[in-house]
Design an enzyme around this catalytic site. Sequence first.
Site, PDB file in Angstrom:
ATOM      1  N   ASP A  84       6.448   2.779   4.196  1.00  0.00           N
ATOM      2  CA  ASP A  84       7.154   1.767   3.308  1.00  0.00           C
ATOM      3  C   ASP A  84       6.206   0.456   3.282  1.00  0.00           C
ATOM      4  OD1 ASP A  84       9.435   2.995   3.394  1.00  0.00           O
ATOM      5  OD2 ASP A  84      10.356   2.264   5.100  1.00  0.00           O
ATOM      6  N   ASP A 110     -11.922   1.977   5.324  1.00  0.00           N
ATOM      7  CA  ASP A 110     -13.070   2.755   5.206  1.00  0.00           C
ATOM      8  C   ASP A 110     -14.028   2.558   6.633  1.00  0.00           C
ATOM      9  OD1 ASP A 110     -13.989  -0.046   4.999  1.00  0.00           O
ATOM     10  OD2 ASP A 110     -15.640   0.679   4.265  1.00  0.00           O
TER      11      ASP A 110
END
Lengths: 298, 298
Positions: free
Chosen positions: A19, A245
């Site tokens: 969510d 990343d």
Amino acid sequence: MAARLTAVEDYKDLLDKYDTWLFDCDGVLWNGDNVVDGAVEALDLLRSRKKRIIFVTNNASKSRRTYKKTFDKLHVEAQVDEIFGSAYAAAVYLSSVIKLPRHKKVYVIGMAGLEEELRDEGINFLGGTDPSDNTVAPFSLSSFTLDPDVAAVLCGLDTSINYTKLCKAFQYLTRNPGCLFLATNEDSTFPIDGGLLPGAGALSAPLRFSVGRDPLSIGKPASTMLDCIKAKHNFDPKRTIMVGDRLNTDILFGKNSSLSTLLVLTGITQESEISGPDPSPIIPDYVTQSIGDFRVAL
Amino acid sequence: MAARLTAVEDYKDLLDKYDTWLFDCDGVLWNGDNVVDGAVEALDLLRSRKKRIIFVTNNASKSRRTYKKTFDKLHVEAQVDEIFGSAYAAAVYLSSVIKLPRHKKVYVIGMAGLEEELRDEGINFLGGTDPSDNTVAPFSLSSFTLDPDVAAVLCGLDTSINYTKLCKAFQYLTRNPGCLFLATNEDSTFPIDGGLLPGAGALSAPLRFSVGRDPLSIGKPASTMLDCIKAKHNFDPKRTIMVGDRLNTDILFGKNSSLSTLLVLTGITQESEISGPDPSPIIPDYVTQSIGDFRVAL
């Protein structure tokens, strides 16, 4: 081993399972001035499914309001209260996590963005951009008066770092009983056009070395960042995923905070670091090439 | 266990055994503005016995010429070439230990005293007290030109430390192939009237953290200091004794350099640190209360 997202169902499963989506920005949503292909559509998809989005960055020199200008310039939708920079997180840590008493003060090594967040959270501070502390003139201990109300030293990125600031912070840390030592983040460097410069972690290093204490770091990978986000947002960590990343900041932050993690390969981390012969010990739950891959679930 | 000097014969034995006497200054010969009782007579005694005396200090902000003024003010006899400060030692390391080629340069984080020693040893340098590097104005990488002849970064005490200096040093260390990283010393703090301030070791810490490399430290306790002294003085280390008040700098320096060591208790180290229930692992060969005790051998 990390699960590689490939089929449409993989992406749909993630949309069902989580969510709240925490995003690192640089290397995930954009690289410098270039928006990652499909990133805007992926965020739109999450918003259309009523997901909560929070942007989690270690940038400590900019306030959320200033950082939002980067989103605006790149035409990536964001609200100020969706942005959690380490400057804001540090202010929230003081105001809402440890609830610093109102009459106490913080000595700041940091810039205008950090001051703006402290002010907004009602934290009194000294140092920072105060002209009398931004000098390369000699520091005199005999003309310095210790403010007994300083209960914390907070160190962020400060491109006006100088000996006066270091000396004042050192005095507070060694002479004010119980004075806290906080750092916005421990990034050793940060990238700018044409190279790298020493980061916020490098600027707390003189104090760490001279005082002989490590600061409590607020930013990723410390789970303190999640404590700060929780102080402002209500969500279920079990249904929350961190997208980043960098293994040693973003993914480690997710792991330290017991969140699920998704690595994208549009930034720092190379494929070889997760699947090569000598993979990183920091293993994300999921991997996909780019956040833009979520477009298949549209 | 350290041998405690007590009888007249103990002092006479040491005078017979050692030709070269290396002295730390603060805490051994004086404390601030107060000369240790009997220190002048002890030095006179050594001189009358034709002993070689060398003063070995980690002070990196003063040149030998400037440091000699402290001796003069306190009426303690010393010649400039008997003084080995870490600024001078760093210059000697470059000129005479590694023999830096004449056309190479050093980027300096440090003060006028360090520059004076480098100049005297014929070392070319950038940075230091150059006004363009002594600023709290923003640093711009795009307007910075890397000098390919910079072969070392040398970091000492610098009360004008700032982000421009740190950024330039960082660029040299990360972009000039083989660039050496040197520190005059690793003292975390230094004492001044009324307290402590961050020392030279604290000022190399940002580079250590951002570059991810430790500097080669010249000053005590590193044996590099002895390599530098040897480059200028001819003596037999077996007949050399280091006299100091600090276990983790002076005495450790003597041990790292295979010299004999004498601890005095007129400075930092307390009796309990060598004879208490939890003694330091750094054990001097000899201990006496004060250098003035040698007067019994007059």
